[in-house]
Scaffold this active site. Sequence first.
Site, PDB file in Angstrom:
ATOM      1  N   ASN A  61       0.828  -1.209   0.000  1.00 46.32           N
ATOM      2  CA  ASN A  61       0.000   0.000   0.000  1.00 46.32           C
ATOM      3  C   ASN A  61       0.861   1.257   0.000  1.00 46.32           C
ATOM      4  O   ASN A  61       1.973   1.283   0.524  1.00 46.32           O
ATOM      5  CB  ASN A  61      -1.038   0.002   1.136  1.00 46.32           C
TER       6      ASN A  61
ATOM      7  N   GLU B 126       0.339   5.178   0.701  1.00 47.36           N
ATOM      8  CA  GLU B 126      -0.552   6.220   1.227  1.00 47.36           C
ATOM      9  C   GLU B 126      -0.113   7.605   0.760  1.00 47.36           C
ATOM     10  O   GLU B 126       0.950   7.783   0.164  1.00 47.36           O
ATOM     11  CB  GLU B 126      -0.594   6.123   2.759  1.00 47.36           C
TER      12      GLU B 126
ATOM     13  N   CYS C 160      -4.177   0.839  -2.578  1.00 45.47           N
ATOM     14  CA  CYS C 160      -4.076  -0.413  -1.824  1.00 45.47           C
ATOM     15  C   CYS C 160      -3.030  -1.333  -2.454  1.00 45.47           C
ATOM     16  O   CYS C 160      -2.737  -1.254  -3.657  1.00 45.47           O
ATOM     17  CB  CYS C 160      -5.411  -1.151  -1.825  1.00 45.47           C
TER      18      CYS C 160
ATOM     19  N   GLU D  40      -3.192  -4.513  -3.225  1.00 42.24           N
ATOM     20  CA  GLU D  40      -3.683  -5.385  -4.298  1.00 42.24           C
ATOM     21  C   GLU D  40      -3.728  -4.630  -5.620  1.00 42.24           C
ATOM     22  O   GLU D  40      -3.352  -5.157  -6.676  1.00 42.24           O
ATOM     23  CB  GLU D  40      -5.089  -5.908  -3.975  1.00 42.24           C
TER      24      GLU D  40
ATOM     25  N   CYS E  89     -10.360  -4.812   0.177  1.00 39.44           N
ATOM     26  CA  CYS E  89     -11.424  -3.813   0.300  1.00 39.44           C
ATOM     27  C   CYS E  89     -12.334  -3.899  -0.936  1.00 39.44           C
ATOM     28  O   CYS E  89     -12.007  -4.559  -1.937  1.00 39.44           O
ATOM     29  CB  CYS E  89     -10.830  -2.412   0.436  1.00 39.44           C
TER      30      CYS E  89
ATOM     31  N   CYS F 177     -10.748  -2.925  -4.282  1.00 38.60           N
ATOM     32  CA  CYS F 177      -9.808  -3.938  -4.788  1.00 38.60           C
ATOM     33  C   CYS F 177     -10.551  -5.157  -5.321  1.00 38.60           C
ATOM     34  O   CYS F 177     -10.106  -5.778  -6.285  1.00 38.60           O
ATOM     35  CB  CYS F 177      -8.820  -4.337  -3.698  1.00 38.60           C
TER      36      CYS F 177
HETATM   37  N1  THU Z   1      -5.393  -1.430   2.464  1.00 35.51           N
HETATM   38  C1  THU Z   1      -4.871  -2.200   1.457  1.00 35.51           C
HETATM   39  O1  THU Z   1      -3.754  -1.949   0.987  1.00 35.51           O
HETATM   40  N2  THU Z   1      -5.608  -3.240   0.992  1.00 35.51           N
HETATM   41  C2  THU Z   1      -6.834  -3.596   1.480  1.00 35.51           C
HETATM   42  O2  THU Z   1      -7.464  -4.502   0.936  1.00 35.51           O
HETATM   43  C3  THU Z   1      -7.377  -2.930   2.651  1.00 35.51           C
HETATM   44  C4  THU Z   1      -6.705  -1.651   3.035  1.00 35.51           C
HETATM   45  C5  THU Z   1      -4.607  -0.301   2.980  1.00 35.51           C
HETATM   46  C6  THU Z   1      -5.144   1.050   2.648  1.00 35.51           C
HETATM   47  C7  THU Z   1      -4.557   1.883   3.767  1.00 35.51           C
HETATM   48  O3  THU Z   1      -3.244   2.302   3.378  1.00 35.51           O
HETATM   49  C8  THU Z   1      -4.423   0.941   4.931  1.00 35.51           C
HETATM   50  O4  THU Z   1      -4.562  -0.365   4.390  1.00 35.51           O
HETATM   51  C9  THU Z   1      -5.461   1.146   6.016  1.00 35.51           C
HETATM   52  O5  THU Z   1      -6.736   1.148   5.488  1.00 35.51           O
END
Ligand code: THU
Length: 140
Positions: free
Chosen positions: A41, A43, A52, A54, A93, A96
């Site tokens: 991920n 940010e 994210c 994925e 999520c 994704c």
């Molecule tokens: N996140 C992902 O990378 N993949 C997911 O399927 C769920 C959430 C990340 C986004 C954010 O940087 C952190 O997890 C907290 O939500």
Amino acid sequence: MTQNLVNAAIAAAANAYAPYSNFHVGAALLLDNGDIVTGSNFENASYGMTLCAETVAIATANSDGLLKNIVAIAVAGGPADKVAANAKAITPCGRCRQIIKEVADLTQRDIPVHCAHANGYDTYLLSELLPHGFGPANLK
Ligand code: THU
């Protein structure tokens, strides 16, 4: 074999850029030749811009012309120091799941998603994670 993929997802989480949530996520894609493509991920100070793990992994595979070669996905996540020890598996999520659906429809494979936790992993098919999803067929 699947545990290798899960381990690659756990390792990829170490490269997460997640200074705001401190929630590190790694994703690993298994290709039909056995290769693995990873993502973590990414940010942003403008929180909603976050990518994210994925999605990053799938976009990376696409950039290398490998979208059609994806056969399975593993995901691992948790607080930075607990990714491999997270008691509860995280599942992709909603956004994704939609991104994975594009791969599932393109490849005509119901992509298995292996979700890591401290005692191994739980496996779900994309069709279980996103039943009745919107996809390319709806545009015809
Ligand atoms: N996140 C992902 O990378 N993949 C997911 O399927 C769920 C959430 C990340 C986004 C954010 O940087 C952190 O997890 C907290 O939500």
